[in-house]
Design a protein around this motif. Structure first.
Motif, PDB file in Angstrom:
ATOM      1  N   MET A  46      -9.010   2.787 -23.604  1.00  0.00           N
ATOM      2  CA  MET A  46      -9.043   1.418 -23.069  1.00  0.00           C
ATOM      3  C   MET A  46      -8.848   1.420 -21.543  1.00  0.00           C
ATOM      4  N   ILE A  47      -7.821   2.178 -21.127  1.00  0.00           N
ATOM      5  CA  ILE A  47      -7.566   2.320 -19.686  1.00  0.00           C
ATOM      6  C   ILE A  47      -7.464   3.810 -19.410  1.00  0.00           C
ATOM      7  N   SER A  48      -8.232   4.293 -18.413  1.00  0.00           N
ATOM      8  CA  SER A  48      -8.005   5.697 -18.110  1.00  0.00           C
ATOM      9  C   SER A  48      -8.109   6.007 -16.626  1.00  0.00           C
ATOM     10  N   PHE A  49      -7.030   6.591 -16.128  1.00  0.00           N
ATOM     11  CA  PHE A  49      -6.938   7.031 -14.743  1.00  0.00           C
ATOM     12  C   PHE A  49      -7.331   8.503 -14.712  1.00  0.00           C
ATOM     13  N   HIS A  50      -8.231   8.857 -13.760  1.00  0.00           N
ATOM     14  CA  HIS A  50      -8.665  10.240 -13.601  1.00  0.00           C
ATOM     15  C   HIS A  50      -8.386  10.670 -12.188  1.00  0.00           C
ATOM     16  N   GLN A  51      -7.376  11.461 -11.973  1.00  0.00           N
ATOM     17  CA  GLN A  51      -7.107  11.979 -10.622  1.00  0.00           C
ATOM     18  C   GLN A  51      -7.134  10.867  -9.569  1.00  0.00           C
ATOM     19  N   VAL A  52      -6.429   9.794  -9.868  1.00  0.00           N
ATOM     20  CA  VAL A  52      -6.447   8.648  -8.961  1.00  0.00           C
ATOM     21  C   VAL A  52      -5.425   8.833  -7.838  1.00  0.00           C
ATOM     22  N   ASN A  53      -5.887   8.614  -6.620  1.00  0.00           N
ATOM     23  CA  ASN A  53      -5.019   8.654  -5.447  1.00  0.00           C
ATOM     24  C   ASN A  53      -5.118   7.342  -4.702  1.00  0.00           C
ATOM     25  N   LYS A  54      -4.015   6.980  -4.102  1.00  0.00           N
ATOM     26  CA  LYS A  54      -4.043   5.794  -3.231  1.00  0.00           C
ATOM     27  C   LYS A  54      -3.182   6.041  -2.006  1.00  0.00           C
ATOM     28  N   HIS A  55      -3.757   5.689  -0.853  1.00  0.00           N
ATOM     29  CA  HIS A  55      -3.012   5.806   0.412  1.00  0.00           C
ATOM     30  C   HIS A  55      -2.879   4.432   1.033  1.00  0.00           C
ATOM     31  N   TYR A  56      -1.697   4.147   1.582  1.00  0.00           N
ATOM     32  CA  TYR A  56      -1.546   2.997   2.482  1.00  0.00           C
ATOM     33  C   TYR A  56      -1.420   3.608   3.862  1.00  0.00           C
ATOM     34  N   GLY A  57      -2.500   3.673   4.613  1.00  0.00           N
ATOM     35  CA  GLY A  57      -2.426   4.390   5.887  1.00  0.00           C
ATOM     36  C   GLY A  57      -2.056   5.836   5.613  1.00  0.00           C
ATOM     37  N   SER A  58      -0.950   6.283   6.201  1.00  0.00           N
ATOM     38  CA  SER A  58      -0.578   7.682   6.006  1.00  0.00           C
ATOM     39  C   SER A  58       0.349   7.862   4.797  1.00  0.00           C
ATOM     40  N   PHE A  59       0.709   6.727   4.155  1.00  0.00           N
ATOM     41  CA  PHE A  59       1.632   6.795   3.031  1.00  0.00           C
ATOM     42  C   PHE A  59       0.866   7.042   1.729  1.00  0.00           C
ATOM     43  N   HIS A  60       1.202   8.115   1.063  1.00  0.00           N
ATOM     44  CA  HIS A  60       0.513   8.498  -0.172  1.00  0.00           C
ATOM     45  C   HIS A  60       1.227   7.843  -1.359  1.00  0.00           C
ATOM     46  N   VAL A  61       0.729   6.691  -1.795  1.00  0.00           N
ATOM     47  CA  VAL A  61       1.446   5.899  -2.809  1.00  0.00           C
ATOM     48  C   VAL A  61       1.263   6.421  -4.220  1.00  0.00           C
TER      49      VAL A  61
END
Lengths: 242, 217
Positions: free
Chosen positions: A1-16
């Motif tokens: 139903m929901i699947s994350f695959h190697q998901v990355n998120k950055h806020y500027g230089s911050f790796h959230v």
């Protein structure tokens, strides 16, 4: 139903969010826990694209959430969301809060939308508040209206982002009860919470996050009795021992 | 003692000036509200070029004196062959000038509505435009009414700029009567009273709306 695959998120230089891999099946109740700032809320908010991702792939209900061609408004119809601060519309009464999206998004006739709204208000236990304005309700009542508002769209998934964190202790129970019943009825739920009792009792799976990573994923029994990760152990000892 | 005969002897001129000030104010009020709302939306909409356009408009217009904006229409346009009556030129200048302030007022109101409101609306599947229309703007209007009232009161008073370019408004006729009769003080007292006839009710209306909207919450 929901699947994350190697998901990355950055806020500027911050790796959230760091290399998130997570798969949630239909009807599953997944509770996300972890210290503040660990990325729990951000991860959940990616599911309906309130937050965008920087890389990786996120598929919800067979739709690639971040694809250019994705009609996000259409996908969001099927994903209800409940927020920490309720976010009810203060200029609309309870019924208008609940019927706005069904009428304007789904095109349901007003009369039918009101019937549906009343059905869900009964379900969350406050049909008598239908004509009240949000500010006339207690926090727990407001949050139950918010849940009814989400359910009135008959979503496939419900997201809860710290739904009880802004509530006074006396009203937390009434909101958790509603969520518990929803889980029993087979709703697919992703819940960010600090309510360990709820997590232990209702979750099919616990996801523990710290510093943008998923450190541990296990059943509640396993997680609470014997967490694998040192960080999870420390977290539990801190919040359970007081 | 104020000489009332000035008022009665020149009643028709006072009245014509009053009528034109009212007309210029109403036209500029409607025009600047529409143009200002459009510019506010430009500044906020998730479209870069529109943001730039809105920002350029506001920063350019609100940072030059009103009289110069009016001169653009009064002497600038004729220079490129477009001739406008002074009343029209003055009203247009007033509209364009006031719209910059209205835009900022409305923008501030929209931004004052909590982000959670937009998130709740968008996450339920409402489009950006629907979210603005049903959720954000109705709340922004309540926030905006008191400062907007100020802008409209300023607008009525600023319409006296028409007097400078022979725009046939209250100020213009006041100057005319005063030059004719060599009476200054009394004439301008009456001019002031006529302005108050417009601005005081506006003030009261704003107060009334403010109370009514506060109740409706």
């Amino acid at each position: 139903m929901i699947s994350f695959h190697q998901v990355n998120k950055h806020y500027g230089s911050f790796h959230v969010l760091k290399n998130i891999d997570l798969h949630i099946n239909q009807g599953e109740v997944v509770v996300v826990i972890g210290p503040s700032g660990s990325g729990k809320s951000t991860m959940v908010r990616c599911i309906n694209r309130l937050e965008t991702i920087t890389s990786g792939e996120l598929v919800v209900d067979n739709v690639k959430v971040n694809d250019k061609g994705t009609d996000i408004n259409k996908l969001r119809r099927d994903i209800g969301m409940v927020f920490q601060h309720f976010n009810l519309y203060p200029h609309k009464n309870v019924l208008q809060n609940i019927t706005l999206a069904p009428i304007k998004v789904l095109g349901i006739p007003e009369k039918e939308a009101i019937e549906t709204a009343m059905y869900y208000l009964e379900k969350v236990g406050i049909p008598e508040k239908a004509e009240k304005y949000p500010l006339q309700l207690s926090g727990g009542q407001q949050q139950r209206v918010a849940i009814a508002r989400g359910l009135a769209m008959r979503p496939k998934i419900m997201l809860f982002d710290e739904p009880t964190s802004a509530l006074d202790p006396e009203t937390i129970g009434e909101v958790l009860d509603v969520m518990k019943r929803l889980a029993q009825e087979g709703m697919t739920m992703v819940v960010v919470t600090h309510e360990m009792g709820f997590a232990r009792e209702v979750a099919d799976r616990i996801v523990f996050m710290d510093q943008g990573q998923i450190l541990e994923e296990s059943t509640p029994d396993q997680f609470f009795a014997n967490p694998r990760e040192e960080r999870a152990r420390l977290f539990l000892s801190r919040i359970l021992n007081h | 003692m104020i000489d009332m005969s000035i008022l009665f002897d020149h009643w028709d001129m006072f009245l014509q000036g009053f009528g034109n000030t009212l007309k210029a104010s109403l036209l500029a009020l409607i025009g600047s509200f529409l143009l200002g709302t459009l510019m506010a939306v430009f500044r906020i909409a998730p479209v870069r070029p529109l943001n730039w356009l809105g920002t350029a408009y506001v920063e350019f217009i609100r940072n030059i004196p009103l009289i110069l904006v009016v001169f653009v229409f009064f002497v600038g346009l004729p220079a490129i062959g477009i001739r406008l009556e002074s009343f029209v030129a003055g009203t247009l200048g007033l509209t364009v000038y006031t719209a910059a302030f209205i835009a900022e007022t409305i923008r501030a109101g929209i931004l004052a509505v909590s982000k959670g409101q937009t998130e709740a609306a968008r996450s339920s599947g409402l489009t950006y435009v629907q979210t603005m229309r049903y959720v954000v703007l109705p709340q922004a209007i309540k926030i905006v009414i008191p400062p907007m009232g100020n802008q409209f009161i300023n607008l009525v008073k600023n319409s006296s700029v028409l007097g400078v370019i022979a725009g046939l408004d209250l100020m213009y006729f006041g100057d005319l009567i005063s030059a004719d009769t060599f009476v200054t003080f009394d004439v301008y007292i009456f001019v002031a009273v006529f302005y108050l006839i417009l601005t005081l009710p506006l003030s009261l209306l704003v107060g009334y709306l403010e109370r009514r909207l506060a109740r409706a919450r």
